[in-house]
Design a protein around this motif. Structure first.
Motif, PDB file in Angstrom:
ATOM      1  N   TYR A  72     -19.009 -33.994  -4.259  1.00 57.39           N
ATOM      2  CA  TYR A  72     -18.050 -33.458  -3.288  1.00 57.39           C
ATOM      3  C   TYR A  72     -16.864 -34.408  -3.111  1.00 57.39           C
ATOM      4  N   GLY A  73     -17.128 -35.699  -3.236  1.00 56.04           N
ATOM      5  CA  GLY A  73     -16.039 -36.675  -3.127  1.00 56.04           C
ATOM      6  C   GLY A  73     -15.049 -36.540  -4.267  1.00 56.04           C
ATOM      7  N   LEU A  74     -15.584 -36.359  -5.500  1.00 50.53           N
ATOM      8  CA  LEU A  74     -14.692 -36.181  -6.641  1.00 50.53           C
ATOM      9  C   LEU A  74     -13.895 -34.889  -6.507  1.00 50.53           C
ATOM     10  N   ALA A  75     -14.551 -33.838  -6.026  1.00 50.17           N
ATOM     11  CA  ALA A  75     -13.851 -32.565  -5.813  1.00 50.17           C
ATOM     12  C   ALA A  75     -12.738 -32.729  -4.783  1.00 50.17           C
ATOM     13  N   THR A  76     -13.035 -33.436  -3.704  1.00 45.25           N
ATOM     14  CA  THR A  76     -12.020 -33.672  -2.672  1.00 45.25           C
ATOM     15  C   THR A  76     -10.869 -34.504  -3.209  1.00 45.25           C
ATOM     16  N   LEU A  77     -11.197 -35.528  -3.988  1.00 43.11           N
ATOM     17  CA  LEU A  77     -10.157 -36.375  -4.574  1.00 43.11           C
ATOM     18  C   LEU A  77      -9.239 -35.560  -5.474  1.00 43.11           C
ATOM     19  N   GLU A  95       3.191 -21.487  -1.790  1.00 45.68           N
ATOM     20  CA  GLU A  95       2.658 -21.466  -3.159  1.00 45.68           C
ATOM     21  C   GLU A  95       1.769 -22.670  -3.421  1.00 45.68           C
ATOM     22  N   LEU A  96       2.179 -23.852  -2.924  1.00 47.78           N
ATOM     23  CA  LEU A  96       1.346 -25.042  -3.093  1.00 47.78           C
ATOM     24  C   LEU A  96      -0.008 -24.849  -2.431  1.00 47.78           C
ATOM     25  N   ALA A  97      -0.010 -24.205  -1.263  1.00 50.98           N
ATOM     26  CA  ALA A  97      -1.277 -23.959  -0.568  1.00 50.98           C
ATOM     27  C   ALA A  97      -2.158 -23.009  -1.359  1.00 50.98           C
ATOM     28  N   LEU A  98      -1.571 -21.976  -1.969  1.00 52.69           N
ATOM     29  CA  LEU A  98      -2.351 -21.029  -2.763  1.00 52.69           C
ATOM     30  C   LEU A  98      -2.956 -21.718  -3.982  1.00 52.69           C
ATOM     31  N   ARG A  99      -2.152 -22.482  -4.695  1.00 48.33           N
ATOM     32  CA  ARG A  99      -2.655 -23.191  -5.881  1.00 48.33           C
ATOM     33  C   ARG A  99      -3.756 -24.172  -5.495  1.00 48.33           C
ATOM     34  N   THR A 100      -3.546 -24.895  -4.410  1.00 48.37           N
ATOM     35  CA  THR A 100      -4.550 -25.860  -3.963  1.00 48.37           C
ATOM     36  C   THR A 100      -5.832 -25.152  -3.554  1.00 48.37           C
ATOM     37  N   GLY A 101      -5.708 -23.988  -2.934  1.00 49.66           N
ATOM     38  CA  GLY A 101      -6.887 -23.225  -2.530  1.00 49.66           C
ATOM     39  C   GLY A 101      -7.716 -22.777  -3.718  1.00 49.66           C
ATOM     40  N   VAL A 102      -7.050 -22.298  -4.765  1.00 56.92           N
ATOM     41  CA  VAL A 102      -7.769 -21.874  -5.977  1.00 56.92           C
ATOM     42  C   VAL A 102      -8.480 -23.060  -6.611  1.00 56.92           C
ATOM     43  N   LEU A 103      -7.763 -24.202  -6.710  1.00 56.48           N
ATOM     44  CA  LEU A 103      -8.372 -25.407  -7.284  1.00 56.48           C
ATOM     45  C   LEU A 103      -9.568 -25.853  -6.453  1.00 56.48           C
ATOM     46  N   ALA A 104      -9.439 -25.801  -5.117  1.00 56.81           N
ATOM     47  CA  ALA A 104     -10.530 -26.217  -4.238  1.00 56.81           C
ATOM     48  C   ALA A 104     -11.755 -25.342  -4.432  1.00 56.81           C
ATOM     49  N   ALA A 105     -11.547 -24.037  -4.564  1.00 55.67           N
ATOM     50  CA  ALA A 105     -12.675 -23.124  -4.768  1.00 55.67           C
ATOM     51  C   ALA A 105     -13.428 -23.474  -6.056  1.00 55.67           C
ATOM     52  N   LEU A 106     -12.693 -23.752  -7.136  1.00 54.20           N
ATOM     53  CA  LEU A 106     -13.326 -24.095  -8.407  1.00 54.20           C
ATOM     54  C   LEU A 106     -14.059 -25.432  -8.327  1.00 54.20           C
ATOM     55  N   CYS A 107     -13.400 -26.441  -7.753  1.00 47.12           N
ATOM     56  CA  CYS A 107     -13.979 -27.777  -7.721  1.00 47.12           C
ATOM     57  C   CYS A 107     -15.225 -27.839  -6.837  1.00 47.12           C
ATOM     58  N   TYR A 108     -15.165 -27.223  -5.668  1.00 49.25           N
ATOM     59  CA  TYR A 108     -16.313 -27.288  -4.762  1.00 49.25           C
ATOM     60  C   TYR A 108     -17.474 -26.429  -5.251  1.00 49.25           C
ATOM     61  N   THR A 109     -17.164 -25.344  -5.952  1.00 45.57           N
ATOM     62  CA  THR A 109     -18.243 -24.550  -6.549  1.00 45.57           C
ATOM     63  C   THR A 109     -18.965 -25.351  -7.620  1.00 45.57           C
ATOM     64  N   ALA A 110     -18.182 -26.030  -8.469  1.00 47.74           N
ATOM     65  CA  ALA A 110     -18.778 -26.874  -9.502  1.00 47.74           C
ATOM     66  C   ALA A 110     -19.596 -28.003  -8.883  1.00 47.74           C
ATOM     67  N   ALA A 111     -19.068 -28.624  -7.825  1.00 41.15           N
ATOM     68  CA  ALA A 111     -19.782 -29.715  -7.161  1.00 41.15           C
ATOM     69  C   ALA A 111     -21.099 -29.218  -6.572  1.00 41.15           C
ATOM     70  N   GLN A 166     -27.135 -29.181  -7.224  1.00 43.50           N
ATOM     71  CA  GLN A 166     -28.398 -28.444  -7.238  1.00 43.50           C
ATOM     72  C   GLN A 166     -29.308 -28.910  -8.368  1.00 43.50           C
ATOM     73  N   TYR A 167     -28.766 -29.693  -9.310  1.00 44.90           N
ATOM     74  CA  TYR A 167     -29.575 -30.182 -10.428  1.00 44.90           C
ATOM     75  C   TYR A 167     -29.793 -31.696 -10.283  1.00 44.90           C
ATOM     76  N   LYS A 168     -29.052 -32.498 -11.017  1.00 43.50           N
ATOM     77  CA  LYS A 168     -29.240 -33.949 -10.952  1.00 43.50           C
ATOM     78  C   LYS A 168     -28.111 -34.674 -10.239  1.00 43.50           C
ATOM     79  N   GLY A 169     -27.017 -33.968 -10.005  1.00 36.22           N
ATOM     80  CA  GLY A 169     -25.877 -34.614  -9.381  1.00 36.22           C
ATOM     81  C   GLY A 169     -24.685 -34.671 -10.327  1.00 36.22           C
ATOM     82  N   LEU A 170     -23.745 -35.529 -10.016  1.00 39.78           N
ATOM     83  CA  LEU A 170     -22.507 -35.656 -10.793  1.00 39.78           C
ATOM     84  C   LEU A 170     -22.741 -36.509 -12.027  1.00 39.78           C
ATOM     85  N   PRO A 171     -22.538 -35.971 -13.249  1.00 36.15           N
ATOM     86  CA  PRO A 171     -22.748 -36.766 -14.466  1.00 36.15           C
ATOM     87  C   PRO A 171     -21.631 -37.797 -14.670  1.00 36.15           C
ATOM     88  N   LEU A 172     -22.013 -38.994 -15.067  1.00 33.79           N
ATOM     89  CA  LEU A 172     -21.039 -40.035 -15.371  1.00 33.79           C
ATOM     90  C   LEU A 172     -20.129 -39.599 -16.518  1.00 33.79           C
TER      91      LEU A 172
END
Length: 446
Positions: A229-234, A262-278, A283-289
């Motif tokens: 989640y930290g990497l997604a936030t970063l 527009e910046l808010a829309l782009r950031t929102g789409v990126l946030a949805a993708l990053c936090y979903t991936a996180a 749910q498995y082992k965590g963030l891979p190095l």
């Protein structure tokens, strides 16, 4: 009489019109500018349209860009969505936490090599040696560390520098001697593969320490949920701040900039993708190095290409070598540096692949690795004709390739079919690139 400038409201078609009341030719000695053709496609900054017409204006500009062949990453993103939806409908395990985690690790090795290939393709050239260089790096590390007892950190550094040296050799013969890049790197493909076999010796395989530094490249996970989640936030905050500060600078300079909506829309789409991936990774082992390293390399190299003088020189050479030379660019130095970067990243990718199998063997760098690396860069949107592409292309392209491979594995599809499908996707990417360039020329945009 002084000239008077007035700007009308944007027309219904989305283009802003500027009317200019000029003094007569007789009184000023000037020649009136010729009128634009009625069917000419007028390029309008999309940020102006969004500001003046809202997202309807942005949609109009987006439609114009698609019509004139400025496709960007749209085809590969659409393709990724289609691939994920198709395989998820065939097998619900495709988007499971374990499979997503496996994909995030598998893209790292080939992806690092593909990032280096992007640099070479931007010059309009090709590097056929990256597969062999990656195998040589893994073999060099194994021999130095396991056979001769060199400390892991030093063996790893020397293995990467061996890749750099190979790239400098390629660049020297290409830039200084004038040997075509295809021939030079083909020779490198054979020579470095032979050197790898030579240093591995008769045994042909060196097993690495399964708890060592290289092994941890792909088997280490940050299990704390805060890491993913930290990497997604970063990523989200970094993107927004970069875009927002860039927009402020453009506004201060009186240049059209993207509005906050527009910046808010782009950031929102990126946030949805990053936090979903996180969420899935946690749910498995965590963030891979491995994923952290790959994304870091993509971000750094993207900065180098887009924000530094060296990056602008690379794009300039891809556009026109003669114009770059006349502009004072040291063409030979840039070419040598590009091939050195490509081979350095190939060596890093080779170490990542050696980490995954925990060994250096005679098969390293062979098979479909070379073609997959080049295909990843091209499928992601980097042009084979030079001058157009980003390192994010490597990330998108390798995601397409690995997603197809994982999906077909879940369906127990035979290996020959995997090659045929990957080849078809590569051909489609090149066709789209060629058609896009032809369309841009027809629209006067190339």
């Amino acid at each position: 009489m002084s000239a008077e400038n007035t700007t009308d409201a944007p027309s219904e078609g989305g283009a802003a019109k500027t009317s200019l009341t000029k003094p007569s030719a007789a009184s000023s000695g000037t020649v009136p500018a010729p009128a634009a053709a009625g069917d000419a496609v007028v390029a309008v900054d999309p940020r102006l349209l969004v500001r003046e017409q809202g997202f309807a204006g942005y949609l109009a500009e987006f439609t114009r860009r698609m019509r004139t062949g400025e496709l960007g990453s749209v085809p590969v993103i659409v393709g990724l969505v289609v691939i994920w939806v198709t395989f998820q409908s065939l097998n619900s395990a495709f988007m499971s936490a374990q499979n997503v985690s496996n994909i995030s690790v598998d893209i790292a090795g080939t992806g690092l090599i593909a990032v280096g290939v992007v640099f070479v393709l931007l010059l309009g050239e090709i590097d056929l040696s990256v597969g062999s260089v990656s195998g040589l790096a893994g073999a060099a590390f194994g021999v130095l560390n396991v056979t001769h007892g060199v400390p892991e950190w030093l063996a790893l550094l020397l293995a990467v520098l061996a890749g750099t040296a190979a790239g400098v050799i390629h660049g020297f013969f290409f830039a200084r001697i004038g040997v075509p890049a295809f021939v030079v790197t083909m020779a490198g493909l054979l020579a470095w593969n032979g050197l790898m076999l030579q240093i591995l010796g008769a045994n042909g395989t060196i097993n690495l320490d399964d708890s060592g530094l290289v092994a941890k490249l792909t088997n280490h996970y940050f299990s704390d949920v805060a890491a993913a989640y930290g990497l997604a936030t970063l990523a989200v905050v970094g993107y927004f701040l970069s875009a927002f500060l860039g927009a402020r600078k453009r506004e201060a300079a009186g240049v059209p900039s993207r509005p906050l909506s527009e910046l808010a829309l782009r950031t929102g789409v990126l946030a949805a993708l990053c936090y979903t991936a996180a969420y899935l990774l946690n749910q498995y082992k965590g963030l891979p190095l491995a994923l952290v390293i790959f994304v870091t390399v993509v971000v750094v190299t993207d900065f180098v290409l887009r924000r530094t003088a060296f990056g602008r020189k690379v794009f300039a050479l891809g556009g026109s070598i003669e114009a770059s030379r006349r502009a004072g660019i040291n063409v030979a130095a840039v070419r040598i540096a590009v091939f050195a970067i490509a081979s350095t990243l190939a060596a890093m990718g080779g170490l990542m692949i050696a980490s995954k199998i925990n060994a250096a063997n005679q098969g390293a760098g062979s098979g479909d690795l070379l073609m997959s690396s080049i295909a990843a860069a091209v499928i992601g949107g980097t042009s084979l004709f030079g001058g157009r592409g980003r390192t994010w292309s490597a990330l998108l392209g390798v995601l397409v390739i690995v997603s197809i491979q994982k999906g077909l594995q879940l369906e127990s599809i035979a290996e020959p079919v995997k090659y045929m499908i990957t080849g078809g996707v590569l051909l489609a990417a090149v066709v789209i690139d060629s058609v896009s360039r032809r369309t841009q020329k027809a629209a006067g945009r190339a």
